[in-house]
Motif scaffolding. Structure first.
Motif, PDB file in Angstrom:
ATOM      1  N   TYR A 132       0.844  -1.200   0.000  1.00  0.00           N
ATOM      2  CA  TYR A 132       0.000   0.000   0.000  1.00  0.00           C
ATOM      3  C   TYR A 132       0.876   1.246   0.000  1.00  0.00           C
ATOM      4  N   GLN A 133       0.251   2.410  -0.199  1.00  0.00           N
ATOM      5  CA  GLN A 133       0.971   3.678  -0.094  1.00  0.00           C
ATOM      6  C   GLN A 133       0.462   4.428   1.138  1.00  0.00           C
ATOM      7  N   HIS A 134       1.399   5.031   1.844  1.00  0.00           N
ATOM      8  CA  HIS A 134       1.062   5.887   2.974  1.00  0.00           C
ATOM      9  C   HIS A 134       1.277   7.325   2.504  1.00  0.00           C
ATOM     10  N   TRP A 135       0.472   8.248   2.999  1.00  0.00           N
ATOM     11  CA  TRP A 135       0.543   9.647   2.571  1.00  0.00           C
ATOM     12  C   TRP A 135       0.825  10.552   3.756  1.00  0.00           C
ATOM     13  N   ALA A 136       1.631  11.586   3.494  1.00  0.00           N
ATOM     14  CA  ALA A 136       1.956  12.593   4.500  1.00  0.00           C
ATOM     15  C   ALA A 136       1.966  13.955   3.811  1.00  0.00           C
ATOM     16  N   LEU A 137       1.999  14.998   4.604  1.00  0.00           N
ATOM     17  CA  LEU A 137       2.085  16.361   4.084  1.00  0.00           C
ATOM     18  C   LEU A 137       3.359  16.978   4.640  1.00  0.00           C
ATOM     19  N   TYR A 138       4.161  17.557   3.744  1.00  0.00           N
ATOM     20  CA  TYR A 138       5.433  18.151   4.154  1.00  0.00           C
ATOM     21  C   TYR A 138       5.194  19.509   4.809  1.00  0.00           C
TER      22      TYR A 138
END
Length: 168
Positions: A24-30
């Motif tokens: 799966y892909q995990h998402w974050a915000l810089y």
């Protein structure tokens, strides 16, 4: 193995970061200065499938600020502002302010309607969207259509063989 950035250059504040985990892909915000914000399981230890599954089953996640390199670990990542052509990003100052207001909050989590990608796209665009969910729904629909077609072909073949038996 060190984290590998698939995107040339350095992330900018407000960028979406896509992290490639196994399966799966995990998402974050810089946020800037090497930090990101993302939703993680409430009782997360090291990043693995089991810890991510906990959020799926208990319906809760924690908004966490951490160093990008710590969140990525040995996985790869890239900057992926993939919805910019569809939704205009909010001003960077507003994105960062909204993100910082969320740090250390416990939030509802649902893999289909309120996952990590929904969380960060809501911060960047003011709209929660998840391509992962759309891809999964499309895949299920495709598998269903293929199964339906295979069933119809089997039924027609069976009816055809029955018809030939009656003629004999």
């Amino acid at each position: 193995m060190a984290a590998f950035n698939l995107h040339p250059g350095v992330p900018k504040p407000g960028d979406l970061i896509e992290i490639f985990r196994p399966h799966y892909q995990h998402w974050a915000l810089y946020l800037g200065d090497g930090y990101v914000i993302s939703v993680t399981p409430v009782d997360e230890g090291p990043a693995d499938m089991l810890s991510s599954a906990r959020s799926v089953f208990n319906g809760k996640a924690w908004v966490r600020k951490q160093l990008l390199k710590d969140l990525v670990g040995n996985d790869t990542y890239r900057v992926n502002n993939k919805y910019d052509s569809k939704y205009p990003p909010l001003p960077v100052g507003e994105i960062i302010w909204r993100a910082k207001c969320s740090i250390d909050e416990e939030v509802a989590y649902d893999v289909l309607s309120n996952n990590c990608e929904h969380f960060v796209t809501k911060l960047r665009y003011g709209k929660a969207v998840s391509g992962q969910v759309n891809q999964a729904v499309d895949a299920v629909a495709t598998v269903g259509a293929v199964a339906l077609a295979a069933g119809a072909i089997s039924l027609l073949a069976w009816l055809g063989s029955r018809s030939r038996e009656r003629e004999d």
